[in-house]
Design a protein around this motif. Structure first.
Motif, PDB file in Angstrom:
ATOM      1  N   LEU A   7       0.829  -1.203   0.000  1.00  0.00           N
ATOM      2  CA  LEU A   7       0.000   0.000   0.000  1.00  0.00           C
ATOM      3  C   LEU A   7       0.869   1.260   0.000  1.00  0.00           C
ATOM      4  O   LEU A   7       0.572   2.237  -0.714  1.00  0.00           O
ATOM      5  CB  LEU A   7      -0.924   0.001   1.213  1.00  0.00           C
ATOM      6  N   CYS A   8       1.929   1.248   0.780  1.00  0.00           N
ATOM      7  CA  CYS A   8       2.833   2.398   0.832  1.00  0.00           C
ATOM      8  C   CYS A   8       3.481   2.636  -0.532  1.00  0.00           C
ATOM      9  O   CYS A   8       3.548   3.779  -1.021  1.00  0.00           O
ATOM     10  CB  CYS A   8       3.912   2.181   1.893  1.00  0.00           C
ATOM     11  N   LEU A   9       3.958   1.572  -1.154  1.00  0.00           N
ATOM     12  CA  LEU A   9       4.588   1.688  -2.469  1.00  0.00           C
ATOM     13  C   LEU A   9       3.579   2.153  -3.513  1.00  0.00           C
ATOM     14  O   LEU A   9       3.920   2.934  -4.416  1.00  0.00           O
ATOM     15  CB  LEU A   9       5.199   0.347  -2.877  1.00  0.00           C
ATOM     16  N   LEU A  10       2.329   1.691  -3.379  1.00  0.00           N
ATOM     17  CA  LEU A  10       1.282   2.108  -4.313  1.00  0.00           C
ATOM     18  C   LEU A  10       1.024   3.611  -4.201  1.00  0.00           C
ATOM     19  O   LEU A  10       0.853   4.304  -5.215  1.00  0.00           O
ATOM     20  CB  LEU A  10       0.001   1.325  -4.034  1.00  0.00           C
ATOM     21  N   ILE A  11       1.005   4.124  -2.975  1.00  0.00           N
ATOM     22  CA  ILE A  11       0.802   5.553  -2.760  1.00  0.00           C
ATOM     23  C   ILE A  11       1.943   6.348  -3.391  1.00  0.00           C
ATOM     24  O   ILE A  11       1.733   7.394  -4.021  1.00  0.00           O
ATOM     25  CB  ILE A  11       0.696   5.864  -1.257  1.00  0.00           C
ATOM     26  N   VAL A  12       3.167   5.862  -3.233  1.00  0.00           N
ATOM     27  CA  VAL A  12       4.329   6.549  -3.813  1.00  0.00           C
ATOM     28  C   VAL A  12       4.228   6.557  -5.342  1.00  0.00           C
ATOM     29  O   VAL A  12       4.519   7.560  -5.997  1.00  0.00           O
ATOM     30  CB  VAL A  12       5.644   5.892  -3.346  1.00  0.00           C
ATOM     31  N   LEU A  13       3.796   5.439  -5.913  1.00  0.00           N
ATOM     32  CA  LEU A  13       3.625   5.363  -7.366  1.00  0.00           C
ATOM     33  C   LEU A  13       2.544   6.334  -7.843  1.00  0.00           C
ATOM     34  O   LEU A  13       2.716   7.037  -8.853  1.00  0.00           O
ATOM     35  CB  LEU A  13       3.260   3.936  -7.773  1.00  0.00           C
ATOM     36  N   ILE A  14       1.432   6.389  -7.116  1.00  0.00           N
ATOM     37  CA  ILE A  14       0.356   7.314  -7.477  1.00  0.00           C
ATOM     38  C   ILE A  14       0.853   8.756  -7.389  1.00  0.00           C
ATOM     39  O   ILE A  14       0.517   9.603  -8.226  1.00  0.00           O
ATOM     40  CB  ILE A  14      -0.865   7.101  -6.569  1.00  0.00           C
ATOM     41  N   ALA A  15       1.675   9.039  -6.373  1.00  0.00           N
ATOM     42  CA  ALA A  15       2.238  10.383  -6.228  1.00  0.00           C
ATOM     43  C   ALA A  15       3.081  10.747  -7.449  1.00  0.00           C
ATOM     44  O   ALA A  15       3.020  11.877  -7.949  1.00  0.00           O
ATOM     45  CB  ALA A  15       3.073  10.468  -4.957  1.00  0.00           C
ATOM     46  N   TYR A  16       3.855   9.788  -7.936  1.00  0.00           N
ATOM     47  CA  TYR A  16       4.654  10.035  -9.146  1.00  0.00           C
ATOM     48  C   TYR A  16       3.746  10.326 -10.341  1.00  0.00           C
ATOM     49  O   TYR A  16       4.002  11.258 -11.119  1.00  0.00           O
ATOM     50  CB  TYR A  16       5.555   8.844  -9.452  1.00  0.00           C
ATOM     51  N   LEU A  17       2.690   9.551 -10.494  1.00  0.00           N
ATOM     52  CA  LEU A  17       1.773   9.741 -11.619  1.00  0.00           C
ATOM     53  C   LEU A  17       1.038  11.081 -11.510  1.00  0.00           C
ATOM     54  O   LEU A  17       0.800  11.744 -12.525  1.00  0.00           O
ATOM     55  CB  LEU A  17       0.777   8.584 -11.680  1.00  0.00           C
ATOM     56  N   LEU A  18       0.694  11.480 -10.290  1.00  0.00           N
ATOM     57  CA  LEU A  18       0.082  12.795 -10.097  1.00  0.00           C
ATOM     58  C   LEU A  18       1.042  13.898 -10.536  1.00  0.00           C
ATOM     59  O   LEU A  18       0.663  14.838 -11.243  1.00  0.00           O
ATOM     60  CB  LEU A  18      -0.287  12.995  -8.623  1.00  0.00           C
ATOM     61  N   GLY A  19       2.289  13.772 -10.098  1.00  0.00           N
ATOM     62  CA  GLY A  19       3.288  14.756 -10.499  1.00  0.00           C
ATOM     63  C   GLY A  19       3.492  14.779 -11.997  1.00  0.00           C
ATOM     64  O   GLY A  19       3.766  15.830 -12.589  1.00  0.00           O
ATOM     65  N   SER A  20       3.351  13.619 -12.628  1.00  0.00           N
ATOM     66  CA  SER A  20       3.589  13.500 -14.063  1.00  0.00           C
ATOM     67  C   SER A  20       2.494  14.126 -14.913  1.00  0.00           C
ATOM     68  O   SER A  20       2.700  14.360 -16.114  1.00  0.00           O
ATOM     69  CB  SER A  20       3.728  12.015 -14.452  1.00  0.00           C
ATOM     70  N   PHE A  21       1.316  14.359 -14.324  1.00  0.00           N
ATOM     71  CA  PHE A  21       0.224  14.932 -15.120  1.00  0.00           C
ATOM     72  C   PHE A  21       0.674  16.248 -15.724  1.00  0.00           C
ATOM     73  O   PHE A  21       0.943  17.227 -15.000  1.00  0.00           O
ATOM     74  CB  PHE A  21      -1.015  15.139 -14.261  1.00  0.00           C
ATOM     75  N   PRO A  22       0.742  16.359 -17.060  1.00  0.00           N
ATOM     76  CA  PRO A  22       1.389  17.509 -17.715  1.00  0.00           C
ATOM     77  C   PRO A  22       0.457  18.709 -17.893  1.00  0.00           C
ATOM     78  O   PRO A  22       0.038  19.035 -19.004  1.00  0.00           O
ATOM     79  CB  PRO A  22       1.812  16.922 -19.061  1.00  0.00           C
ATOM     80  N   THR A  23       0.161  19.387 -16.808  1.00  0.00           N
ATOM     81  CA  THR A  23      -0.799  20.492 -16.833  1.00  0.00           C
ATOM     82  C   THR A  23      -0.433  21.556 -17.859  1.00  0.00           C
ATOM     83  O   THR A  23      -1.259  21.955 -18.690  1.00  0.00           O
ATOM     84  CB  THR A  23      -0.887  21.144 -15.439  1.00  0.00           C
ATOM     85  N   GLY A  24       0.801  22.046 -17.776  1.00  0.00           N
ATOM     86  CA  GLY A  24       1.224  23.115 -18.678  1.00  0.00           C
ATOM     87  C   GLY A  24       1.218  22.690 -20.132  1.00  0.00           C
ATOM     88  O   GLY A  24       0.794  23.449 -21.018  1.00  0.00           O
ATOM     89  N   TYR A  25       1.676  21.480 -20.377  1.00  0.00           N
ATOM     90  CA  TYR A  25       1.711  20.963 -21.757  1.00  0.00           C
ATOM     91  C   TYR A  25       0.297  20.906 -22.334  1.00  0.00           C
ATOM     92  O   TYR A  25       0.056  21.343 -23.460  1.00  0.00           O
ATOM     93  CB  TYR A  25       2.342  19.575 -21.771  1.00  0.00           C
ATOM     94  N   ILE A  26      -0.646  20.371 -21.562  1.00  0.00           N
ATOM     95  CA  ILE A  26      -2.032  20.240 -22.030  1.00  0.00           C
ATOM     96  C   ILE A  26      -2.652  21.615 -22.268  1.00  0.00           C
ATOM     97  O   ILE A  26      -3.334  21.840 -23.280  1.00  0.00           O
ATOM     98  CB  ILE A  26      -2.862  19.434 -21.022  1.00  0.00           C
ATOM     99  N   ALA A  27      -2.415  22.551 -21.345  1.00  0.00           N
ATOM    100  CA  ALA A  27      -3.002  23.886 -21.473  1.00  0.00           C
ATOM    101  C   ALA A  27      -2.556  24.566 -22.762  1.00  0.00           C
ATOM    102  O   ALA A  27      -3.379  25.105 -23.519  1.00  0.00           O
ATOM    103  CB  ALA A  27      -2.627  24.737 -20.261  1.00  0.00           C
ATOM    104  N   VAL A  28      -1.252  24.542 -23.017  1.00  0.00           N
ATOM    105  CA  VAL A  28      -0.732  25.217 -24.209  1.00  0.00           C
ATOM    106  C   VAL A  28      -1.146  24.478 -25.477  1.00  0.00           C
ATOM    107  O   VAL A  28      -1.481  25.097 -26.494  1.00  0.00           O
ATOM    108  CB  VAL A  28       0.801  25.336 -24.125  1.00  0.00           C
ATOM    109  N   LYS A  29      -1.168  23.157 -25.402  1.00  0.00           N
ATOM    110  CA  LYS A  29      -1.560  22.369 -26.582  1.00  0.00           C
ATOM    111  C   LYS A  29      -3.008  22.641 -26.945  1.00  0.00           C
ATOM    112  O   LYS A  29      -3.361  22.794 -28.125  1.00  0.00           O
ATOM    113  CB  LYS A  29      -1.359  20.883 -26.289  1.00  0.00           C
ATOM    114  N   GLN A  30      -3.881  22.723 -25.933  1.00  0.00           N
ATOM    115  CA  GLN A  30      -5.305  22.924 -26.189  1.00  0.00           C
ATOM    116  C   GLN A  30      -5.625  24.355 -26.613  1.00  0.00           C
ATOM    117  O   GLN A  30      -6.466  24.583 -27.482  1.00  0.00           O
ATOM    118  CB  GLN A  30      -6.118  22.570 -24.935  1.00  0.00           C
TER     119      GLN A  30
END
Length: 226
Positions: A7-30
């Motif tokens: 469960l701890c490792l899963l939370i860390v993985l989810i945290a990485y994926l959250l950080g990876s969400f490319p907000t700026g890239y999507i905003a400029v692309k759209q």
């Protein structure tokens, strides 16, 4: 114990994926139909979005990227306080010792995800906004103090990169002054060094006196996809 560690490792993985969400890239692309990594500094962060799209999109990206950090740390708090999951916590696990460690791992994973996004070929931003969100979730006092330092330096210098670097230096000091857990202090030192490293090209321009101030364009730098 195995379920708990998973469960701890899963939370860390989810945290990485959250950080990876490319907000700026999507905003400029759209909104503009271009790859933000090919304009300005090459960063997908809020500052480059500000230069590319303007104040409102830049502010929106800043807020969302900060919320990614808050959510990553919030998941750890949920893990330690959600009653059904507590049944899987071994009696030998001291939550007061473990929680700061898992918070630090999740925060580090989120920062890494933001700067090395799996969705963008391991490129990304400079991890300033998401770091602020993480700090606010760790300790709102330190988060606000860091934001205050950032705002003060911006008001004087009109230079976002310098403000980010000074803020990164200030965080470990605030951690020590407010007697935060050792894992948080180590996180502040390592995270601060990482943020400064991500600004190495900005530092070169600052030393050369060519770093753009707020409102000024920056020449595209393909080698700095940061």
């Amino acid at each position: 114990m195995a379920i708990w560690l998973t469960l701890c490792l899963l939370i860390v993985l989810i945290a990485y994926l959250l950080g990876s969400f490319p907000t700026g890239y999507i905003a400029v692309k759209q909104l503009k139909g271009i790859d933000i990594r090919e304009v300005g500094s090459g960063s997908t962060g809020a500052t480059n979005v500000l230069r590319t799209l303007g104040k409102v999109p830049g502010a929106l990206v800043l807020v969302i990227d900060s919320l990614k950090g808050v959510l990553a740390i919030g998941l750890v708090y949920w893990l330690f306080n959600f009653e059904p999951i507590q049944n899987y916590i071994p009696p030998t696990v001291d939550a007061q010792l473990w929680q700061p460690c898992i918070v630090t791992l999740a925060g580090s994973a989120a920062i890494l995800g933001h700067s090395k996004s799996i969705f963008l070929g391991f490129t990304g931003g400079k991890s300033v906004a998401i770091s602020l969100g993480i700090l606010l979730a760790m300790s709102w006092q330190i988060g606000l103090a860091t934001a205050g330092v950032f705002a003060f330096v911006v008001a004087i210098s009109r230079t976002v990169s310098l403000s980010s670097i000074v803020g990164a230096i200030a965080v470990p000091i605030f951690m020590l002054l407010l007697h935060q857990p050792l894992p948080y202090i180590l996180f502040a030192i390592a995270g601060g060094l990482y943020v400064i490293l991500r600004h190495r090209t900005n530092i070169e321009r600052l030393l050369a006196g060519t770093e753009p101030k707020i409102g000024q364009p920056v020449a595209t730098e393909p080698e700095q996809v940061a």
